[in-house]
Motif scaffolding. Structure first.
Motif, mmCIF file in Angstrom:
data_model
loop_
_atom_site.group_PDB
_atom_site.id
_atom_site.type_symbol
_atom_site.label_atom_id
_atom_site.label_comp_id
_atom_site.label_asym_id
_atom_site.label_seq_id
_atom_site.Cartn_x
_atom_site.Cartn_y
_atom_site.Cartn_z
ATOM 1 N N GLY A 157 0.807 -1.216 0.000
ATOM 2 C CA GLY A 157 0.000 0.000 0.000
ATOM 3 C C GLY A 157 0.836 1.261 0.000
ATOM 4 N N TYR A 158 1.941 1.247 0.746
ATOM 5 C CA TYR A 158 2.799 2.429 0.795
ATOM 6 C C TYR A 158 3.353 2.748 -0.588
ATOM 7 C CZ TYR A 158 6.547 5.631 1.845
ATOM 8 O OH TYR A 158 7.368 6.735 1.849
ATOM 9 N N PHE A 159 3.878 1.740 -1.272
ATOM 10 C CA PHE A 159 4.465 1.995 -2.589
ATOM 11 C C PHE A 159 3.393 2.231 -3.658
ATOM 12 C CE2 PHE A 159 8.330 0.454 -0.603
ATOM 13 C CZ PHE A 159 9.259 1.322 -1.147
ATOM 14 N N TYR A 160 2.209 1.684 -3.440
ATOM 15 C CA TYR A 160 1.106 1.977 -4.357
ATOM 16 C C TYR A 160 0.790 3.476 -4.328
ATOM 17 C CZ TYR A 160 -3.556 1.909 -6.427
ATOM 18 O OH TYR A 160 -4.648 2.155 -7.216
ATOM 19 N N ILE A 161 0.697 4.049 -3.134
ATOM 20 C CA ILE A 161 0.445 5.487 -3.000
ATOM 21 C C ILE A 161 1.641 6.294 -3.502
ATOM 22 C CG2 ILE A 161 0.076 7.369 -1.352
ATOM 23 C CD1 ILE A 161 -2.402 5.689 -1.810
ATOM 24 N N LYS A 162 2.829 5.884 -3.132
ATOM 25 C CA LYS A 162 4.049 6.598 -3.535
ATOM 26 C C LYS A 162 4.184 6.661 -5.054
ATOM 27 C CE LYS A 162 9.067 6.574 -2.779
ATOM 28 N NZ LYS A 162 9.145 7.936 -2.251
ATOM 29 N N ASN A 163 3.747 5.611 -5.728
ATOM 30 C CA ASN A 163 3.858 5.565 -7.193
ATOM 31 C C ASN A 163 2.651 6.160 -7.904
ATOM 32 O OD1 ASN A 163 6.378 4.299 -7.046
ATOM 33 N ND2 ASN A 163 5.476 2.269 -6.968
ATOM 34 N N GLY A 164 1.821 6.881 -7.159
ATOM 35 C CA GLY A 164 0.724 7.610 -7.785
ATOM 36 C C GLY A 164 -0.616 6.909 -7.778
ATOM 37 N N GLY A 165 -0.740 5.815 -7.031
ATOM 38 C CA GLY A 165 -1.997 5.081 -6.988
ATOM 39 C C GLY A 165 -3.097 5.862 -6.281
ATOM 40 N N ASN A 166 -4.335 5.571 -6.615
ATOM 41 C CA ASN A 166 -5.492 6.247 -6.047
ATOM 42 C C ASN A 166 -5.824 5.655 -4.679
ATOM 43 O OD1 ASN A 166 -8.349 6.806 -5.478
ATOM 44 N ND2 ASN A 166 -8.354 7.724 -7.511
ATOM 45 N N VAL A 167 -5.918 6.502 -3.666
ATOM 46 C CA VAL A 167 -6.170 6.017 -2.307
ATOM 47 C C VAL A 167 -7.548 5.351 -2.193
ATOM 48 C CG1 VAL A 167 -7.117 8.198 -1.441
ATOM 49 C CG2 VAL A 167 -6.018 6.594 0.146
ATOM 50 N N ILE A 168 -8.513 5.800 -2.991
ATOM 51 C CA ILE A 168 -9.839 5.179 -2.961
ATOM 52 C C ILE A 168 -9.760 3.737 -3.478
ATOM 53 C CG2 ILE A 168 -12.210 5.297 -3.786
ATOM 54 C CD1 ILE A 168 -11.466 7.515 -1.850
ATOM 55 N N THR A 169 -8.969 3.543 -4.534
ATOM 56 C CA THR A 169 -8.777 2.193 -5.065
ATOM 57 C C THR A 169 -8.086 1.307 -4.043
ATOM 58 O OG1 THR A 169 -8.611 3.074 -7.312
ATOM 59 C CG2 THR A 169 -7.762 0.852 -6.947
ATOM 60 N N LEU A 170 -7.073 1.850 -3.390
ATOM 61 C CA LEU A 170 -6.358 1.077 -2.360
ATOM 62 C C LEU A 170 -7.289 0.755 -1.197
ATOM 63 C CD1 LEU A 170 -3.686 -0.133 -1.404
ATOM 64 C CD2 LEU A 170 -3.131 2.091 -0.375
ATOM 65 N N MET A 171 -8.124 1.708 -0.830
ATOM 66 C CA MET A 171 -9.098 1.480 0.234
ATOM 67 C C MET A 171 -9.981 0.276 -0.089
ATOM 68 S SD MET A 171 -12.154 4.073 1.427
ATOM 69 C CE MET A 171 -13.187 3.630 0.006
ATOM 70 N N LYS A 172 -10.407 0.179 -1.349
ATOM 71 C CA LYS A 172 -11.251 -0.937 -1.770
ATOM 72 C C LYS A 172 -10.466 -2.248 -1.768
ATOM 73 C CE LYS A 172 -14.585 1.774 -4.412
ATOM 74 N NZ LYS A 172 -15.698 1.449 -3.502
ATOM 75 N N MET A 173 -9.184 -2.180 -2.160
ATOM 76 C CA MET A 173 -8.349 -3.382 -2.116
ATOM 77 C C MET A 173 -8.254 -3.932 -0.695
ATOM 78 S SD MET A 173 -5.068 -2.447 -4.483
ATOM 79 C CE MET A 173 -5.202 -1.829 -6.162
ATOM 80 N N TYR A 174 -8.124 -3.017 0.258
ATOM 81 C CA TYR A 174 -7.984 -3.409 1.652
ATOM 82 C C TYR A 174 -9.328 -3.695 2.326
ATOM 83 C CZ TYR A 174 -3.019 -2.026 2.033
ATOM 84 O OH TYR A 174 -1.653 -1.941 1.922
ATOM 85 N N ASN A 175 -10.410 -3.364 1.648
ATOM 86 C CA ASN A 175 -11.752 -3.463 2.245
ATOM 87 C C ASN A 175 -11.883 -2.572 3.477
ATOM 88 O OD1 ASN A 175 -13.366 -5.123 0.562
ATOM 89 N ND2 ASN A 175 -12.234 -6.929 1.250
ATOM 90 N N HIS A 176 -11.263 -1.373 3.411
ATOM 91 C CA HIS A 176 -11.427 -0.372 4.452
ATOM 92 C C HIS A 176 -12.675 0.464 4.162
ATOM 93 C CE1 HIS A 176 -6.830 -0.362 5.524
ATOM 94 N NE2 HIS A 176 -7.474 -1.390 6.034
#
Length: 216
Positions: free
Chosen positions: A167-186
């Motif tokens: 998740g850290y590198f996903y955000i660092k590399n420009g990933g969308n936090v909403i998409t990451l939130m869904k990946m984590y089921n947050h």
């Protein structure tokens, strides 16, 4: 800036992600070195398994229990299709082609059948029948923690650190936090940012790299 308060659970500190790319490379290369230096079939398999746990953990963001319960059939076709043990929610998506190839090579090297656990642990025998259990979370933690210590990771590291590093590198590399939130089921983006330890100094470092100007 005030330092981030480190949580504890039952006397243990909260695990943290690796934020330094060079340290992350050292972590993975150390696992590969152990595989190269292994001298018996058992040790070669264990070293190969440990590397693949880290590789899939860093690239899928699964919880430790979900990661260690994977069977060959769950990943063999290039799709991941599992039901999360903690939430009961389904995870279904196409794997990166490079990661899929790594998985297929691992399956072939270790002669794994479709319903074998991807990461084998102890052998058991009951009523004359032998079977193999998946690697336990406790053993997975010891393996990852030992490797982290060997390469100089000073933060608290464990199986959950694999998920957080993704998740850290996903955000660092420009990933969308909403998409990451869904990946984590947050439920909230703020929960996700806290989870991957994305802090003010991380945001400032990224801002310092931005330069926008007219081009000729």
């Amino acid at each position: 800036m005030a330092k981030r308060r480190v949580k504890t659970f039952k006397g243990q500190k909260e695990t943290l992600p690796i934020k330094d790319k060079r340290l992350l490379n050292s972590f993975m290369n150390n696992l590969l070195l152990k595989r190269d230096l292994a001298t018996t079939d058992v040790k070669i398999y264990q070293a190969d398994r440990n590397y693949m746990i880290a590789l899939l953990g860093f690239n899928t963001a699964f919880r430790a229990n979900d990661l260690l319960q994977l069977r060959v059939i769950d990943v063999k076709k290039g799709y991941v299709h599992i039901k999360e043990l903690k939430t009961g929610k389904m995870q279904h998506y196409r794997m990166d082609k490079r990661l899929h190839k790594d998985v297929l090579d691992y399956i072939e090297r270790n002669h794994l059948a479709d319903h074998d656990y991807l990461f084998k642990g102890q052998k058991k025998k009951q009523s004359g029948i032998s079977y193999v259990l998946p690697l336990t979370r406790e053993m997975g933690y010891k393996i990852m923690k030992k490797n982290a210590d060997e390469v100089g990771v000073v933060s608290t590291f464990g199986m959950h650190s694999l998920r957080k590093t993704f998740g850290y590198f996903y955000i660092k590399n420009g990933g969308n936090v909403i998409t990451l939130m869904k990946m984590y089921n947050h439920d909230e983006p703020a929960t996700t940012l806290r989870y991957v330890c994305w802090e003010n100094d991380d945001a400032e470092k990224e801002r310092s790299r931005v330069y926008i100007a007219a081009t000729k």
